[in-house]
Design an enzyme around this catalytic site. Structure first.
Site, PDB file in Angstrom:
ATOM      1  CG  ASP A  50     -26.748  77.158 -10.674  1.00 49.66           C
ATOM      2  OD1 ASP A  50     -26.496  76.423 -11.074  1.00 49.66           O
ATOM      3  OD2 ASP A  50     -27.994  77.686  -9.953  1.00 49.66           O
TER       4      ASP A  50
HETATM    5  N1  URA Z   1     -23.722  81.428  -8.096  1.00 48.49           N
HETATM    6  C1  URA Z   1     -24.901  80.647  -8.514  1.00 48.49           C
HETATM    7  O1  URA Z   1     -26.185  80.142  -7.512  1.00 48.49           O
HETATM    8  N2  URA Z   1     -25.801  79.995  -9.585  1.00 48.49           N
HETATM    9  C2  URA Z   1     -25.461  79.778 -11.129  1.00 48.49           C
HETATM   10  O2  URA Z   1     -25.416  79.748 -11.725  1.00 48.49           O
HETATM   11  C3  URA Z   1     -23.806  80.875 -10.861  1.00 48.49           C
HETATM   12  C4  URA Z   1     -23.268  81.069  -9.728  1.00 48.49           C
END
Ligand code: URA
Length: 234
Positions: free
Chosen positions: A102
């Site tokens: 993310d």
């Molecule tokens: N889980 C999440 O919530 N975000 C990420 O970036 C990776 C795994």
């Protein structure tokens, strides 16, 4: 790509020898002799040397990046935000990220131009486990940790068993390490949300047995041969 580089990367000759072959009229582009070593080979050009079709061998590149907050994991962002590509400018090959983190998740991101490996590592059936360190709001009780371990509903999907270890309880937050086997969109954030703890910071610290280690935020390094072989065996 410059003709002499194209020939050299095909393993036929060194760049200097390639120039000699070109000047000697031994090189053809699409069936026509090309005697300019500086010719820029175009996509779709058929290059022959002494009558043999040649093609550059693709050099495989595997790197690990410590992704900072505020970067998207795509090649081009439609909102013009910085992308992880901006952090690996000095690599000639066209690499792409394996999987996604993310915008505000930090940590370990593998990048490569090896499409086969990327496909295998992201395919759900391969179940590569990934380890995250999260700081979550409030207290994560033993009971909640156990629920996360067993699997929780994150909106139409029940997560499989995970490993959860509480590292530290603060006054207003808890630091937790969690290992998951799937890679659903925002999975870790959704898992903690499902037990009532909002994720404040999230960092991926390992993919399988490969660890981020001491790589500084925003920096990258090439994987070692041993690390590449490990990934290929997964
Ligand atoms: N889980 C999440 O919530 N975000 C990420 O970036 C990776 C795994």
């Amino acid at each position: 790509m410059r003709l002499n580089k194209y020939i050299a990367q095909s393993g036929v000759a060194s760049r200097r020898k390639a120039d000699e072959l070109t000047l000697a009229g031994k090189v053809k582009i699409n069936g026509v002799v090309m005697d300019q070593p500086g010719y820029d080979v175009q996509e779709g050009d058929v290059v022959t040397v002494n009558g043999q079709d040649i093609r550059p061998e693709k050099k495989m590149v595997y790197i690990v990046l410590n992704k900072p907050k505020g970067f998207v994991t795509t090649a081009k962002d439609d909102q013009d935000r910085p992308t992880v590509m901006d952090l690996v400018t000095d690599i000639e090959e066209r690499i792409f990220p394996i999987g996604r983190l993310d915008y505000n998740t930090t940590g370990m991101l593998l990048m490569t131009n090896d499409g086969d490996l990327a496909y295998r590592l992201t395919h759900p059936k391969h179940h590569v486990y990934k380890t995250y360190r999260a700081r979550v709001n409030g207290i994560l009780s033993m009971d909640k940790a156990e629920r996360l371990r067993r699997g929780v509903d994150i909106g139409g999907f029940v997560t499989s068993k995970s490993k959860v270890e509480i590292l530290k309880h603060g006054d207003h937050s808890t630091i937790v390490e969690i290992q998951i086997y799937e890679g659903k969109n925002r999975q870790v954030r959704k898992m903690f949300a499902s037990v009532g703890n909002k994720v404040i910071d999230l960092e991926r610290i390992a993919i399988g047995d490969l660890h981020l280690g001491h790589l500084k935020s925003g920096h990258w390094r090439k994987l070692t041969q041993r690390e590449i072989e490990y990934l290929k065996k997964l």
